[in-house]
Motif scaffolding. Structure first.
Motif, PDB file in Angstrom:
ATOM      1  N   UNK A 190     112.277  68.702  -3.726  1.00 53.06           N
ATOM      2  CA  UNK A 190     113.680  68.589  -4.071  1.00 53.06           C
ATOM      3  C   UNK A 190     114.584  68.679  -2.837  1.00 53.06           C
ATOM      4  N   UNK A 191     114.015  68.393  -1.678  1.00 55.60           N
ATOM      5  CA  UNK A 191     114.811  68.250  -0.465  1.00 55.60           C
ATOM      6  C   UNK A 191     114.894  66.794  -0.038  1.00 55.60           C
ATOM      7  N   UNK A 192     114.221  65.920  -0.777  1.00 48.19           N
ATOM      8  CA  UNK A 192     114.168  64.511  -0.411  1.00 48.19           C
ATOM      9  C   UNK A 192     115.274  63.747  -1.116  1.00 48.19           C
ATOM     10  N   UNK A 193     115.929  62.798  -0.427  1.00 48.93           N
ATOM     11  CA  UNK A 193     116.941  61.972  -1.095  1.00 48.93           C
ATOM     12  C   UNK A 193     116.370  61.206  -2.283  1.00 48.93           C
ATOM     13  N   UNK A 194     115.078  60.872  -2.232  1.00 54.40           N
ATOM     14  CA  UNK A 194     114.462  60.153  -3.337  1.00 54.40           C
ATOM     15  C   UNK A 194     114.556  60.952  -4.636  1.00 54.40           C
ATOM     16  N   UNK A 195     114.253  62.237  -4.580  1.00 58.88           N
ATOM     17  CA  UNK A 195     114.324  63.072  -5.771  1.00 58.88           C
ATOM     18  C   UNK A 195     115.762  63.410  -6.130  1.00 58.88           C
ATOM     19  N   UNK A 196     116.584  63.708  -5.137  1.00 61.08           N
ATOM     20  CA  UNK A 196     117.976  64.064  -5.407  1.00 61.08           C
ATOM     21  C   UNK A 196     118.754  62.892  -5.990  1.00 61.08           C
TER      22      UNK A 196
END
Length: 465
Positions: free
Chosen positions: A427-433
């Motif tokens: 949940x630190x990745x732009x993909x997940x956010x």
């Protein structure tokens, strides 16, 4: 299972308390020949609430705090070297959870015996603490239930205002339930907002809202091909509008016309058969609609398109939208039928008395009077269409194509949210956010739809009430 058994025991004690409280109030009346302020049932409810309420609250609090306490007790007893990385730094949260899962699985006997003696000792300690916790919880909860019943039982007399107390407790319970709903909504909004702010700190808002390319795959290495993802959500918004528009173009006319027929034209026997059959569509799982769209409707459209010289994709927005519209028909028809039926007959009779025909009465009197409810049903159908996922996945695909051609494959916002959050994610990745940013956009769209619907409802209520 042990917690469930304890809950059942508390509920049985509450029922017993109700019977004893009610019986005691009847004895008071028979012994003193006095009239009770409240009915015997309220006295029994008062005892039952004091018996079961505090005990169940304590049980819920205990069960919610027990895992955290056991975790700290078990991990605190482990050697220091097990809680550190090879370089001497503390273990991360993920590794601590993995270690704790090994201990839990070993304690439950779900894994083979491990060679690590520390984990075996920790598992034995964890199992012992669990048993002690359950025994203490059972004693405390049951003692509190009995004490609560005894406390309430001593107040039973002819002048006791049991009804007022019971209604006050129930009112407090309803307020607490409403607060839970409100706080849950606030929590959802804040979680979406905070995570979206983290996403927009990496990806500009303008790139997200107005970008034309959607490719959220982020590379694991800096030198990997495609190391920078594209987060332009316009293809997702366009796909959502396209499929939802097709679905509403099917659901609203069919649902509204079927509601008018059932409410105004159909005989009672026909209505008694047609309405339940129509509402059966709402109970069919969406995965069944997805199979129907993918295996029947989409190939049929493709074959029809080839016969007339059109290039129709095997996964198309048209197939997904039409099947989704069929699924949504009961939402529109059922609610519209209810609000049309609820229009007072005096309005119909007044229209007939002025010489209007049945069709003129429906168009100029009944539909305008029922418009607020119809708008509510359509709004519910729109929300259902925007939030549908399974049909889109199976019939329209996952391709984020920038197209308004219903014969091509497109995808929607909800499908991409599911795709981004499937599996183990950081949940630190732009993909997940990005999933939270998409969720925030959906929330804003739904809020706007509610504002518009509220405006329409208020306008026409002022006109016809």
């Amino acid at each position: 299972m042990q917690s469930l058994a304890l809950i059942l025991v508390v509920l049985v004690l509450a029922v017993v308390g109700f019977r004893f409280g009610r019986g005691q109030s009847i004895k008071v009346v028979e012994g003193n020949a006095r009239r009770l302020h409240s009915l015997p049932g309220y006295h029994g409810l008062y005892v039952a609430l004091w018996c079961g309420g505090p005990a169940l609250i304590l049980l819920a609090v205990w069960l919610s705090l027990e895992p955290t306490i056991l975790k700290h007790l078990v991990l605190g007893a482990l050697p220091t070297e097990m809680l550190q990385k090879p370089d001497g730094s503390p273990l991360g949260v993920a590794r601590l959870e993995l270690l704790l899962n090994d201990i839990r699985n070993t304690a439950a006997g779900n894994v083979a015996s491990t060679a690590n003696a520390y984990i075996q000792d920790a598992a034995a300690r964890y199992q012992s603490l669990q048993q002690t916790s359950y025994a203490a919880m059972a004693v405390v909860v049951l003692s509190l239930a009995v004490a609560g019943a005894a406390w309430a039982f001593r107040f039973i007399h002819a002048d006791f205002r049991a009804r007022n107390r019971v209604e006050m407790i129930i009112r407090g319970f309803m307020i607490a339930c409403s607060m839970v709903a409100i706080l849950t909504t606030v929590g959802i909004i804040l979680s979406l907002l905070f995570e979206s702010m983290r996403f927009f700190a990496v990806v500009p808002v303008t790139d997200f809202l107005f970008g034309l390319d959607w490719s959220p795959q982020m590379a694991l290495r800096a030198d990997q091909v495609g190391s920078s993802g594209a987060f332009g959500a316009v293809p997702l918004f366009l796909g959502t509008l396209l499929i939802s528009g097709i679905a509403m173009a099917v659901a609203v006319p069919v649902g509204l016309l079927s509601a008018i027929y059932m409410a105004e034209y159909a005989p009672r026997k026909v209505r008694a058969v047609v309405k339940p059959l129509l509402e059966i569509l709402a109970g069919i799982p969406t995965v069944v609609y997805g199979f129907f769209a993918a295996l029947t409707v989409a190939p049929a459209f493709r074959g029809l398109g080839e016969s007339i010289g059109l290039d129709v994709s095997s996964e198309s927005a048209l197939a997904a939208g039409i099947v989704m519209g069929i699924m949504i028909v009961p939402f529109v028809s059922s609610l519209s039928d209810d609000v049309i039926t609820a229009v007072p007959n005096s309005m119909r009779e007044g229209s007939y008395g002025l010489g209007a025909t049945k069709s003129e009465t429906i168009k100029r009197v009944i539909i305008p009077a029922a418009l607020p409810g119809i708008v509510g049903g359509v709004l519910l159908a729109v929300s259902r269409a925007i939030g549908e996922t399974m049909i889109v996945v199976m019939a329209a695909g996952l391709s984020a194509n920038l197209s308004v051609n219903p014969l091509e494959a497109v995808t929607t916002v909800t499908v991409q949210i599911v795709t981004l959050l499937v599996g183990d994610q950081e949940f630190d990745s732009p993909k997940t956010l990005a999933a939270f940013a998409l969720g925030l956009v959906l929330f804003m769209v739904t809020l706007a739809l509610n504002v518009v619907a509220l405006h329409v409802v208020r306008k026409y209520r002022e006109q016809y009430e």
